[in-house]
Structures are given as structure tokens and as C-alpha cells.
Enzyme design. Structure first.
Site, PDB file in Angstrom:
ATOM      1  N   ILE A 247     123.390  -0.024   1.250  1.00  0.00           N
ATOM      2  CA  ILE A 247     123.616  -0.384  -0.157  1.00  0.00           C
ATOM      3  C   ILE A 247     123.048  -1.775  -0.426  1.00  0.00           C
ATOM      4  O   ILE A 247     123.446  -2.754   0.217  1.00  0.00           O
ATOM      5  CB  ILE A 247     125.126  -0.372  -0.483  1.00  0.00           C
ATOM      6  CG1 ILE A 247     125.745   0.981  -0.143  1.00  0.00           C
ATOM      7  CG2 ILE A 247     125.363  -0.733  -1.953  1.00  0.00           C
ATOM      8  CD1 ILE A 247     127.279   0.961  -0.085  1.00  0.00           C
TER       9      ILE A 247
ATOM     10  N   TYR B 129     114.816  -5.535 -20.065  1.00  0.00           N
ATOM     11  CA  TYR B 129     115.776  -4.864 -19.173  1.00  0.00           C
ATOM     12  C   TYR B 129     115.650  -3.343 -19.309  1.00  0.00           C
ATOM     13  O   TYR B 129     115.588  -2.611 -18.317  1.00  0.00           O
ATOM     14  CB  TYR B 129     117.202  -5.312 -19.498  1.00  0.00           C
ATOM     15  CG  TYR B 129     118.236  -4.560 -18.694  1.00  0.00           C
ATOM     16  CD1 TYR B 129     118.321  -4.738 -17.318  1.00  0.00           C
ATOM     17  CD2 TYR B 129     119.096  -3.635 -19.300  1.00  0.00           C
ATOM     18  CE1 TYR B 129     119.239  -4.030 -16.561  1.00  0.00           C
ATOM     19  CE2 TYR B 129     120.018  -2.925 -18.545  1.00  0.00           C
ATOM     20  CZ  TYR B 129     120.086  -3.120 -17.181  1.00  0.00           C
ATOM     21  OH  TYR B 129     120.988  -2.413 -16.430  1.00  0.00           O
TER      22      TYR B 129
ATOM     23  N   LYS C  70     114.634  -0.353 -16.501  1.00  0.00           N
ATOM     24  CA  LYS C  70     115.435   0.825 -16.169  1.00  0.00           C
ATOM     25  C   LYS C  70     114.684   2.122 -16.512  1.00  0.00           C
ATOM     26  O   LYS C  70     114.915   3.161 -15.902  1.00  0.00           O
ATOM     27  CB  LYS C  70     116.799   0.748 -16.861  1.00  0.00           C
ATOM     28  CG  LYS C  70     117.682  -0.366 -16.284  1.00  0.00           C
ATOM     29  CD  LYS C  70     117.950  -0.156 -14.785  1.00  0.00           C
ATOM     30  CE  LYS C  70     118.841  -1.213 -14.184  1.00  0.00           C
ATOM     31  NZ  LYS C  70     119.194  -0.958 -12.775  1.00  0.00           N
TER      32      LYS C  70
ATOM     33  N   VAL D  18     129.647  -0.934 -18.131  1.00  0.00           N
ATOM     34  CA  VAL D  18     130.454  -1.119 -16.915  1.00  0.00           C
ATOM     35  C   VAL D  18     130.846  -2.584 -16.865  1.00  0.00           C
ATOM     36  O   VAL D  18     129.987  -3.463 -16.998  1.00  0.00           O
ATOM     37  CB  VAL D  18     129.634  -0.784 -15.646  1.00  0.00           C
ATOM     38  CG1 VAL D  18     130.503  -0.896 -14.398  1.00  0.00           C
ATOM     39  CG2 VAL D  18     129.032   0.606 -15.744  1.00  0.00           C
TER      40      VAL D  18
HETATM   41  C1  8X3 Z   1     123.662  -1.675 -18.480  1.00  0.00           C
HETATM   42  C2  8X3 Z   1     124.363  -0.693 -19.315  1.00  0.00           C
HETATM   43  O1  8X3 Z   1     125.173  -0.147 -21.697  1.00  0.00           O
HETATM   44  O2  8X3 Z   1     124.851  -2.503 -21.088  1.00  0.00           O
HETATM   45  O3  8X3 Z   1     122.829  -1.031 -17.553  1.00  0.00           O
HETATM   46  O4  8X3 Z   1     122.930  -1.075 -21.376  1.00  0.00           O
HETATM   47  S1  8X3 Z   1     124.314  -1.149 -20.941  1.00  0.00           S
END
Ligand code: 8X3
Length: 254
Positions: free
Chosen positions: A8, A154, A158, A187
């Protein structure tokens, strides 16, 4: 049978720490990575004592390819046969517009979330292919499905995690290996404090009026994918709090 090994990255907090706890509880041996050892040492002592599993600490920065390669090379023989790689190390810094933010901060996100993840995959998967056994679980995000305000770079990282997961699944289609992309929504972890550059109040506000998921909630889903029968490949899981609907739409109680 020998206990399985899960590796991990970013295991010192949040989703990574949750995964460490869950896999240990299920009797797996753990290789735990993060940049700093102190938290990993605490986790190792706690999990070895609580669950009787073995934990190997492998500190390095996933952005530093040479350091990562040397660390993997240094793994004792009995730790080399990794069954599951959880590519979890990742972060977001700032909520700036794409024409206003810091190129240096974006480099940190791109280097960690994309290049670091890719380097780990490139280094660990050949051994899995050789052994005819293995599973790569990438921690993507709901942010990879569509861009949202303040999330441009960001979200792009992703979206890259999704493409890299799909691409790897294609490249491994003639092998018994599996690839999973876990896509969490909101989260509550230190992740959000970093997003707001250490402003704890702004981070708390982000979750105000909604019950967010925890690192442990995500870990349950990661483990679900890892422990599915061998003929089942959980390709993707999108999970979010009950009062969240999309990357941008959530219902916050007053
Ligand atoms: C982060 C989740 O909902 O803040 O990866 O984009 S969110």
C-alpha cells in the site's frame, strides 16, 4: 497457505491507513509505504500485535523514481511476491482556477497522482505477470469522471488514473491479473486539509451538514475487490456519501 502480501502506497493516513487496518484484520501481510516512517512504525507495532500479521515498512517518495526502484530492489526475497498493489498515494493542493494556480503545486499533484502511480505499476506488475498472479487497485476519484470548479488539474490527474487503469486492464487481458479503479467521492481525511493548504476550518466547512465517508469505508470496498473470487474482476467502483450525487452536487443539511 502462506498469508498474501499487499503493498500500500501512502499508507500513513486516510484511505491508505484504512486499507492497512482492513487487510491486516483479514490476515494479510503488509508492505507499507509513505514518505515518513514514524506513523508507519506505530501502525506496524499496532497491527502486528493486534492481528499477528507481518508488516514491512518501505519509506520512499513515489515521485522519486530512483528512490522507489532502490526500495523495491531492497525488499527481502520473502516479500517480493506481492499479491495486491494498492496505488493510493495521492493529493490535491488548492482550489484555484486553471489560469491562476501555481504550476509548482500542479507539478506535485501530477508527479504524485500520475507519474508516481505509473512508476509503481511499471515496477511491480512485471513480477505479477511472471508469477501469473496479482491485482492492481488504483485509488481514483469521482473527480476523474468530470471536472468541477476549483478542481481542474486534480480532476485531470484522476481522469488519468481512470485511463491508466483501463489501459492496464487491456494490456493484461490475456493474463490472470486484475485491475480495479476505486473512485471515492467525499471522504473526510487529512486530504482535504491539504487541499485547503492547511486551513482546518475551510476543510471542516467542506463537510459541514453532510456525513462524509471515512478512509475505513473506502478500505472495505478495496478489500471487497481484492477478495472477490478469481474469475471476478471488479473494474470500477464509484462510491460516495448518501447525500452526495455527483462531484459537485451534494445535499447539506442546515
Ligand atoms: C476527492 C473526492 O469529491 O472531493 O477525490 O472530488 S472529491
Amino acid at each position: 497457505m502462506e498469508a498474501k502480501i499487499v503493498f500500500i502506497t501512502g499508507a500513513s493516513s486516510g484511505i491508505g491507513e484504512g486499507c492497512a487496518r482492513k487487510f491486516a484484520k483479514e490476515g494479510w501481510n503488509l508492505i507499507l509505504n509513505a514518505r515518513t516512517v514514524s506513523k508507519l512504525e506505530e501502525l506496524k507495532a499496532e497491527l502486528e500485535k493486534m492481528y499477528g500479521v507481518r508488516v514491512y515498512i518501505l519509506p520512499f517518495d513515489v515521485r522519486d523514481r530512483k528512490q522507489a526502484a532502490a526500495a523495491l530492489e531492497s525488499l527481502p526475497e520473502e516479500w517480493k511476491a506481492i499479491d495486491v498493489l494498492v496505488n493510493n498515494a495521492g493529493l490535491v493542493i488548492g482550489v484555484d482556477k486553471e489560469f491562476e494556480g501555481s504550476l509548482d503545486e500542479w507539478d506535485i499533484m501530477i508527479d504524485t497522482n500520475i507519474r508516481g502511480l505509473l512508476a509503481m505499476t511499471r515496477m511491480v506488475v512485471p513480477g505479477m505477470v511472471e508469477r501469473g498472479r496479482g491485482h492492481v487497485i488504483n485509488i481514483g476519484s469521482i473527480a476523474g469522471d468530470a471536472a468541477y470548479p476549483g478542481g481542474s488539474v486534480y480532476c485531470a490527474t484522476k481522469a488519468a488514473v481512470k485511463a491508466l487503469s483501463d489501459g492496464l486492464r487491456i494490456d493484461l487481458v490475456d493474463t490472470p491479473l486484475r485491475v480495479t479503479n476505486i473512485k471515492p467521492g467525499m471522504v473526510e481525511t487529512n486530504f482535504t486539509v491539504v487541499r485547503y493548504r492547511g486551513d482546518k476550518e475551510a476543510a471542516d466547512n467542506f463537510y459541514k451538514g453532510i456525513r462524509p465517508l471515512t478512509g475505513d469505508d473506502i478500505a472495505e470496498t478495496v478489500y471487497f475487490a481484492a477478495s472477490a473470487p478469481e474469475h471476478i474482476q471488479i473494474a470500477e467502483v464509484l462510491l460516495m456519501p448518501t447525500y452526495q450525487a455527483t462531484g459537485t452536487i451534494s445535499y447539506k443539511k442546515k
